[in-house]
Every structure is written in C-alpha cells, then in structure tokens.
Design a protein around this motif. Structure first.
Motif, PDB file in Angstrom:
ATOM      1  N   PHE A   1       8.925  -6.964   5.295  1.00 31.42           N
ATOM      2  CA  PHE A   1       9.447  -7.204   6.641  1.00 31.42           C
ATOM      3  C   PHE A   1       8.368  -6.975   7.688  1.00 31.42           C
ATOM      4  CE2 PHE A   1      11.276  -5.354  10.498  1.00 31.42           C
ATOM      5  CZ  PHE A   1      12.101  -6.380  10.918  1.00 31.42           C
ATOM      6  N   LEU A   2       7.624  -5.899   7.539  1.00 34.32           N
ATOM      7  CA  LEU A   2       6.615  -5.554   8.534  1.00 34.32           C
ATOM      8  C   LEU A   2       5.475  -6.572   8.532  1.00 34.32           C
ATOM      9  CD1 LEU A   2       5.856  -3.408  10.638  1.00 34.32           C
ATOM     10  CD2 LEU A   2       4.593  -2.219   8.847  1.00 34.32           C
TER      11      LEU A   2
ATOM     12  N   PRO B   1      -3.597  -5.819   3.315  1.00 37.71           N
ATOM     13  CA  PRO B   1      -2.731  -5.194   4.332  1.00 37.71           C
ATOM     14  C   PRO B   1      -1.371  -4.787   3.748  1.00 37.71           C
ATOM     15  CG  PRO B   1      -3.745  -7.191   5.195  1.00 37.71           C
ATOM     16  CD  PRO B   1      -4.034  -7.164   3.715  1.00 37.71           C
ATOM     17  N   TYR B   2      -0.847  -5.671   2.873  1.00 34.66           N
ATOM     18  CA  TYR B   2       0.466  -5.367   2.315  1.00 34.66           C
ATOM     19  C   TYR B   2       0.431  -4.068   1.505  1.00 34.66           C
ATOM     20  CZ  TYR B   2       4.744  -5.589  -0.358  1.00 34.66           C
ATOM     21  OH  TYR B   2       5.961  -5.268  -0.912  1.00 34.66           O
ATOM     22  N   LEU B   3      -0.585  -3.918   0.634  1.00 40.30           N
ATOM     23  CA  LEU B   3      -0.650  -2.725  -0.218  1.00 40.30           C
ATOM     24  C   LEU B   3      -0.857  -1.454   0.601  1.00 40.30           C
ATOM     25  CD1 LEU B   3      -2.692  -3.972  -3.312  1.00 40.30           C
ATOM     26  CD2 LEU B   3      -0.238  -3.562  -3.133  1.00 40.30           C
ATOM     27  N   LEU B   4      -1.621  -1.564   1.690  1.00 42.35           N
ATOM     28  CA  LEU B   4      -1.797  -0.392   2.549  1.00 42.35           C
ATOM     29  C   LEU B   4      -0.473   0.029   3.173  1.00 42.35           C
ATOM     30  CD1 LEU B   4      -5.187  -1.255   4.325  1.00 42.35           C
ATOM     31  CD2 LEU B   4      -4.776   0.480   2.563  1.00 42.35           C
ATOM     32  N   VAL B   5       0.321  -0.960   3.642  1.00 44.26           N
ATOM     33  CA  VAL B   5       1.632  -0.656   4.228  1.00 44.26           C
ATOM     34  C   VAL B   5       2.562  -0.096   3.153  1.00 44.26           C
ATOM     35  CG1 VAL B   5       3.691  -1.641   5.326  1.00 44.26           C
ATOM     36  CG2 VAL B   5       1.399  -2.365   6.054  1.00 44.26           C
ATOM     37  N   PHE B   6       2.532  -0.728   1.961  1.00 41.40           N
ATOM     38  CA  PHE B   6       3.398  -0.248   0.871  1.00 41.40           C
ATOM     39  C   PHE B   6       3.049   1.187   0.481  1.00 41.40           C
ATOM     40  CE2 PHE B   6       3.601   0.579  -3.703  1.00 41.40           C
ATOM     41  CZ  PHE B   6       4.978   0.593  -3.880  1.00 41.40           C
ATOM     42  N   PHE B   7       1.743   1.483   0.383  1.00 39.35           N
ATOM     43  CA  PHE B   7       1.323   2.840   0.014  1.00 39.35           C
ATOM     44  C   PHE B   7       1.887   3.872   0.996  1.00 39.35           C
ATOM     45  CE2 PHE B   7      -1.807   6.257   0.799  1.00 39.35           C
ATOM     46  CZ  PHE B   7      -1.711   6.919  -0.412  1.00 39.35           C
ATOM     47  N   ALA B   8       1.715   3.590   2.277  1.00 37.00           N
ATOM     48  CA  ALA B   8       2.198   4.537   3.289  1.00 37.00           C
ATOM     49  C   ALA B   8       3.726   4.637   3.271  1.00 37.00           C
ATOM     50  CB  ALA B   8       1.691   4.118   4.669  1.00 37.00           C
ATOM     51  N   ALA B   9       4.387   3.482   3.199  1.00 35.95           N
ATOM     52  CA  ALA B   9       5.854   3.479   3.271  1.00 35.95           C
ATOM     53  C   ALA B   9       6.472   4.175   2.062  1.00 35.95           C
ATOM     54  CB  ALA B   9       6.366   2.041   3.378  1.00 35.95           C
TER      55      ALA B   9
END
Length: 641
Positions: free
Chosen positions: A42-43, A126-134
C-alpha cells in the motif's frame, strides 16, 4: 471447592492464563507478517502513484515472503518464549529474523530476475526496506502490547485488592510513610490522600494526592468516601488524640492501621510486615512509668536473683528485665513444665552471657525450696507465682490456699531465714475487699508478709505490689475476646456494667522492679491505673477494630457474673490511708495489718484445713483472717449470714 465456586473463583481472568500454545503464536506472527506485506504494498503504491495494484495482486510474492519468514521464525524460535515475559533477547531474535528474511527475499528476487528476466517484486529495494521496518515494528508492537496488557491487568487486579486508605497527618513522618507505600506497588495499600485538622490545606496536594479535612470525613459516609481505612503513626500523637481519632474512624466504619516511623525501619521494604491493624492494647496503653534510679542497677548487678512464677506472663517479663541488669545468677522457678522450657530457650538465646538456672518446682513444697536458698545465697526474690483464676479457685479453695498462702509463707520465711536483702511480692487489686477466694488468699498472703517484716531478727525488706488486670497476660479478657471474634462470635460478657483497670505487662513489671528499690520494708505499693474501662465498651471497640459491627456481624451475649466476681475492682480498701512517693503514679497503701503471732496461727490452721480438702472450713478461716471478705455470687455467701 464449593466455597470457591460461589465466591466467584470460577470466573476466568486473562491475567491468570499461563501462556498461549506456541503454534498459535506462530500463526499470529505469520498474520502480522502478512499485514506488513500488505502495508508495504500500500505504501509503495501510494508513493509511486501506481494505479495497477501490481503489488496487491502478486500472490507469489506473498507466498515467498511468508515462506521465508516461517523458515527463519523456526530457525530463531521467535515464537517459543512466553510473550508477557519478553526480554531484550526476544527483541534481538525478532530483529535477526526480519533482517534475514529481508536479505533472503532480496536474493530470491534477484535470482528470479536472472532466470526469467522479470522481477518477482517490483521496486524491490524500497519495498524490502519498508517491509523490514514494518514487519519488525508490528511484531515488536504485538509483544509490547501483550506485555503491557498483562502488566496492567495485574496492576488493576492488585489495586482492586489493595485497601484504599488515607494517611493521617501532613507532617514529615506521615509524608515519608506515604511515599514509601506509594513507591512499593507490592504493598496491599493504595494511598488515596492525606487527612488533617488544619483548614488551610483544602486545595493543596501532597505527593499528587488530595488533602482531606476532618469535616469532610465527619460529613460523609464510608460509601461516599470510597475508603477502606486510615493509616496513622502512633508516635505522632498522645493517647487522648489517638482515642479521639479512632472513635471517629470506627464511627464511620473505617479500619485503622498502624505504621512505625520511618526512623524505626531498618529497611523501607520492612514496611510491609510492619504495618498492622490497630489493636485494643494500643488504645489502653499509657506512657510507661519510668523512674531513673541507679539503685535498680546496683541492687541487681552481680547479684543472685530468684524469680518464682518465672514462666508466667508477669514472671517471664521480670526475668527479661532483670537479665538486662547483669546479675550474677537468675534462678527461674515454675511448676509449669512447657512454659518453663520455652522461657529457658528464649533466655539462653537472648542473654548467652547471663548465668541462668531453671528449676521445676512447686512453691508449696518447702523441702524443694530450701536447698535453693542454701546453695545460691539470693539477694533479691521476686515472688510472682500464684493461682489467679477466680472461678477455678472458687471451686478449689484448698488449692488456692496451698499455693497463694502456703507457697508465699515458705518463700517469705526462707527469705528471712537466709538473709535475702529484698522480697517483692506480686499481689492483685482483687485482694482489696475481696469477694472471692482467690482475692482473699492473696490478701492473707499480704498480711503474712507484712507481719513477718516486723519480727525479731528479720533483716529482709518485704515489699508488696498491687495492680489490676494486665493486658495480654494468660487468661486475660482481651486474648479471650480476640479468639471469640476470630471464630465469628459471640463475644461473651458476664455483665453489661462490669468495669476493670488495665495496664501492660512491661508497666506491671516496671512497678515490681521499682518497688523493690523504693521500699523500706512492709509497704504495699499501688499503681495509679487511670480510669477504669467498661468491658462492654472494650468488646465493642475490639469488634469494630476487627472490621465488624457489634450485634450485627458479631453478637455480644451476657452470661452473668461468675462465682466470686464483682462489678468494680478497687486498689485501696475503705479504711486504708495512702502515702505519696516521689513518683505521682505510685502510692503506698497503709492497710490494716496483723501481729505475726496471730497471722501465723491462722495460716497454720488454714493450711491444715486445705491439706484435708475441707473447702468450707478453708473459706470460714479465710473470712476470719480477712474480715472484709464477703462472697459474691458464690455458694459461700451463706457463710456470711
């Protein structure tokens, strides 16, 4: 079991759950990872302004990330700990799991691209960085939520069990005690506020708690106040102030708790065991009599001392106090085997440097006593051995004579014969105008001791002390009431109008010791007992202090006066004169006395009658020895006619 069911124990409390099964934790973690994948999709789509929802429709991406996450969850055992007890180590495991998952998914995505020429995950970095944090934050927040939920549940449950109390006073002592309680959540008390008589603190706060006025307490009910009780520091107030406050609290149905001053605590954690319910003894206790008298130390230091009845309530306290004066020897004599053994164990533990001898003996047996006087050369004799229970002695007058009269005669004559410096006898207010056999035997013993003082060649100073009921002594009314209240009642009182004087055991023993130094020989020392206490009021207060309502929760019943019992006790006879001493609380009673030849003849006669178990003859002779002895509520009343 049945009692627990009906009391509500069958209700399940979430805070009582032991732990969730591991497979449920694993499923919850996978659902959280799924949520993290969706949130990341989504983000990224919002950030790239994409309208094709390529992320949300990529089923292979979901399965790949969930599969990899599952593998590393198993590798690092992120689901195996009890969540409510999560630690930094569990947090570190989550970090490793999410990091390894992110790196592995990135590698899979790159390998997939090399094999197919297409990306499994678009905008993968970018997706994996967001997934890692989330994923890490959501997994961490889940555990933090569970941990806080159980902590708050425990705190809420504990707070509902904690007593809501006010602290009496706003001075340093009160604030220090309240602060200690507030800082210790394990204590079963919740400080609601402070209570003061002052009017200028109505809008002020202490430690974040409101200050209540007396008017607020007086004008409100317990339900309106939402209070369970009040905590006070006894050292902060006089007896009169204490009684006034307690009367108010009991009238409002509040429990009263006592706390020591902070200075008395070696460790603040000791407060948990130091706070206690107010006892009736706290209200009856007066400031003890203290006489600064170096002669007390001189008369005991390096001296040999005999204490009869040394295993009893009064005698054992005399033993303790004498032991602090460093005598060369203390002989403790009693006929009660188990209590004598107990005081022996206590004294050897507390005073290992004092020489004790513990003698099991009956004071009516002169042949058992005389070897002790021959061997130990006593300087002081404290005579506390006696039969004291009124109804029992009324039924067995001969036994009362053998111990209270013959026993006293044996000890007194041996003391005179072997040159004891001072003989101090413990007597009772029941010896004044006695209405029972016990009191009459004690009065006869007083007469014998006084008469022996004036015999030829006597060098011993014979001293008598006379006082009322002793708080906490064996067979006294207060322990009896406590047991009845603990059993749920009823509390039994002989008569609604009966009154008694009270003093504490240390006070009584202090009087005995001081009399031994003050006396010149032949005196009867009496103690200013203060105001007499109505036993009915005593019972009602004890019931209220225990958290019950008299005649509602605990019944009060009247059993009638016991044989020989009277409504009012007296410390002085009508024809007695008193002499002041240098302490206004201690007087000398100048009672009528008797010539030694007459009292010796009487005692010989009554002892012979007692040995023959002639009850009527014993009582008749007692009435001759003690003319003011008038039986009350007793079978011996006919002898007075």
């Amino acid at each position: 079991m049945k009692k627990n069911i009906y009391s509500g124990d069958y209700l399940m409390s979430l805070s009582d759950l032991r732990y969730l099964p591991r497979w449920i934790v694993l499923i919850i973690d996978l659902l959280i990872v799924t949520l993290a994948i969706a949130f990341s999709c989504f983000l990224i789509e919002k950030l790239t302004h994409s309208t094709h929802h390529v992320f949300f429709h990529n089923l292979y991406m979901y399965l790949t990330i969930l599969g990899v996450s599952l593998v590393f969850m198993v590798v690092f055992h992120t689901y195996s700990g009890i969540i409510r007890h999560s630690t930094f180590i569990d947090l570190f495991k989550l970090l490793l799991m999410t990091f390894c998952t992110t790196i592995t998914v990135g590698l899979i995505n790159y390998i997939y691209y090399l094999g197919t020429g297409q990306w499994l995950i678009m905008l993968w970095l970018p997706y994996l960085l967001v997934f890692f944090a989330a994923s890490f934050i959501l997994l961490f927040m889940f555990r933090l939520f569970v941990k806080e939920f159980f902590y708050l549940a425990r705190m809420f449950r504990r707070s509902t069990l904690r007593k809501r109390i006010l602290v009496l006073g706003i001075d340093e002592q009160a604030v220090a005690v309240a602060s200690t309680i507030i800082e210790n959540p394990t204590l079963p008390y919740h400080i609601v506020g402070f209570l003061t008589q002052r009017q200028d603190y109505k809008r002020a706060n202490l430690l974040g708690k409101p200050i209540y006025s007396v008017e607020k307490i007086e004008s409100s009910t317990k339900a309106e106040l939402l209070l369970d009780g009040v905590l006070l520091v006894k050292e902060m107030m006089t007896k009169e102030e204490l009684n006034a406050w307690v009367n108010l609290f009991l009238e409002k149905g509040l429990q009263v708790f006592m706390a020591p001053s902070v200075q008395q605590l070696k460790n603040p954690s000791d407060l948990q065991t130091s706070i206690r319910k107010l006892e009736i003894e706290d209200l009856l206790n007066r400031k003890p009599i203290t006489i600064v008298n170096d002669d007390l130390k001189i008369r005991h230091f390096e001296k040999s001392v005999l204490i009869t009845g040394g295993a009893g309530s009064i005698g054992s306290e005399i033993v303790r106090q004498v032991a602090t004066l460093n005598p060369s020897l203390i002989v403790v004599l009693d006929q009660a085997e188990t209590p004598l053994y107990e005081i022996e164990m206590e004294m050897k533990s507390k005073f290992p440097d004092i020489h004790f001898e513990f003698v099991l003996a009956d004071i009516s047996n002169r042949h058992r006593l005389e070897p002790l006087f021959q061997k130990y050369n006593f300087s002081m004799v404290y005579h506390a051995a006696a039969y004291k229970h009124v109804p029992l002695i009324e039924e067995n007058p001969h036994e009362g004579v053998l111990v209270n009269i013959l026993g006293t005669k044996n000890l007194a004559t041996l003391s005179s014969q072997y040159g004891v410096n001072r003989f101090v006898m413990v007597s009772t207010d029941k010896a004044v105008k006695p209405t029972n056999v016990m009191g009459a035997t004690k009065r006869a013993a007083e007469l014998f001791v006084q008469a022996l003082q004036n015999t030829e060649n006597n060098k011993t100073k014979f001293i008598t002390t006379r006082f009322g009921n002793v708080l906490g002594s064996n067979g006294s009314v207060i322990p009896h009431f406590k047991k009845q209240i603990e059993k749920g009642g009823p509390v039994t009182i002989t008569h609604p109008d009966i009154v008694r004087y009270f003093m504490t055991i240390p006070e009584a023993c202090d009087l005995v010791l001081q009399a031994g130094t003050m006396g010149k020989g032949g005196e009867i020392f009496v103690f200013d007992m203060g105001e007499p206490v109505k036993i009915l009021d005593l019972a009602k207060r004890m019931i209220k202090l225990s958290g019950f309502e008299p005649n509602v929760d605990i019944k009060i019943t009247y059993t009638g006066l016991r044989p020989g019992e009277k409504l009012y006790e007296e410390l002085l006879s009508d024809d007695a004169k008193t002499l002041a001493t240098h302490n206004e609380k201690i007087l000398i009673s100048k009672d009528p006395n008797m010539e030694f030849k007459a009292i010796e003849q009487y005692t010989n006669q009554i002892i012979k009658a007692a040995l023959r178990r002639e009850k009527i003859q014993v009582v008749l002779l007692l009435k001759e020895i003690v003319p003011e002895f008038k039986s009350n509520n007793s079978i011996y009343e006919v002898l007075d006619k």
